[in-house]
Design an enzyme around this catalytic site. Structure first.
Site: not given
Length: 372
Positions: A106, A176
């Protein structure tokens, strides 16, 4: 090989669980969480197509790629459509030079996106989950957000958008399900946007992609398939920094964003039926910059305010709204401002129904604030 194994393992993990959860099956957990309230559009906007949230996001990127030859879409697994299918078909249509996969890094995605934007192109970068945007935090808040300021407006990295699925999904648990908007709202130079449905998502995403400032576009993942609306086919944009008054009322102001907007709309109906209380429901839409004028005007009218979001209550963005309202509307307040939020714990798995600020917690807050 390690990166490849991580990618395969991640997809195997997500495909049966989170993808299925996004369909919002009729389980007690999901059915008690929210009822979706679709938006409608005026006939003047022309032809419409029935789209869910991920399809409207796909449509927005399709238009961006077609209307801007410099635009590129990239991220983990976007080449085949992504975990949530938001980019499906785009690589086939525009080629691997404009829609392509990145390594599972990322920080690298963010750094590359900044370079693309500084080089004069339009960067649309996907973070596969908002929970994993944190390795890119330094690049986003220290480089992207400050690029124009540090150069005295000689250079900038506008035309830069980070897309990231956020929020509760059913059983995503601690890695998540997070809602990290408040972290980025502390950073001048960024725009932070969260849509409540397909119509808003398409218009807001196109506005972000074409903005001269770096934007973070958080997508409530539980709405990807459950949110369905008749979305205009045309190319259109919606204003960043403008809240929407969805229901007018004179007794209590209810503020939320993303999925929580639909919870508050249901709570508003319950309050009307059971308490004869008329709530004004507002979708903040944009976390940064946020629409102070609309909020202050509403609270001065109702005298009561409840703010609700999925993120933990401590230092959540609701605290900023409450502080600002206290300064500007103090003499109009009839009761202390209430916040109904997630708790100060990691996002739980089996205890998600107790963690979420559902309609019953919000309804209790309305009773409390009306009886103060």
């Amino acid at each position: 090989m390690a990166l490849l194994n991580r990618s395969v393992s991640l997809f195997r993990l997500l495909k049966p669980s989170l993808l299925g959860a996004c369909q919002v099956k009729a389980t007690p957990t999901r059915s008690s969480h929210f009822t979706y309230h679709p938006d409608t559009v005026a006939d003047s906007l022309g032809d419409t197509t029935r789209l869910n949230l991920f399809q409207s996001i796909n449509n927005a990127m399709d238009i961006a790629l077609a209307t801007d030859d410099t635009s590129v879409v990239f991220g983990e697994d976007v080449g085949f459509g992504g975990v949530f299918r938001c980019t499906v078909g785009l690589q086939d249509k525009y080629g691997k030079d404009r829609v392509f996969n990145t390594p599972l890094c990322e920080q690298g995605i963010a750094g590359f996106a900044i370079g693309v934007a500084v080089g004069g192109s339009t960067a649309i970068a996907e973070m596969q989950f908002a929970d994993y945007i944190f390795p890119a935090f330094d690049q986003i808040v220290n480089e992207a957000a400050k690029y124009r300021y540090r150069s005295g407006n000689m250079f900038d990295c506008g035309k830069l958008t980070f897309r990231a699925p956020c929020g509760a999904v059913g059983h995503g648990a601690l890695y998540h399900s997070q809602s990290p908007e408040a972290y980025f709202a502390h950073t001048p130079g960024l725009k932070v946007v969260i849509p409540r449905g397909p119509i808003k998502a398409k218009g807001l995403l196109l506005s972000c992609i074409r903005s001269d400032d770096p934007c973070i576009f958080f997508e409530p993942k539980v709405l990807y398939r459950s949110a369905v609306e008749m979305v205009p086919d045309k190319d259109y944009e919606m204003p960043i920094g403008k809240a929407d008054v969805l229901e007018e009322g004179e007794d209590v102001t209810l503020i939320g964003w993303g999925t929580q907007v639909h919870v508050l709309r249901e709570v508003s109906q319950i309050a009307k039926q059971q308490l004869n209380v008329n709530c004004e429901v507002i979708d903040l839409v944009t976390i940064l910059p946020w629409d102070t004028e609309t909020i202050f005007e509403s609270v001065k009218k109702t005298g009561r305010l409840i703010i609700s979001h999925e993120a933990p209550i401590t230092n959540g963005f609701g605290a900023e709204i409450a502080a600002a309202v206290q300064v500007e509307c103090f003499l109009n307040l009839e009761a202390p401002i209430e916040r109904v939020c997630g708790f100060d714990t990691p996002f739980p798995h089996i205890f998600e129904p107790f963690y979420l600020p559902d309609k019953w917690r919000c309804f209790d807050a309305i009773k409390k604030i009306m009886n103060y």
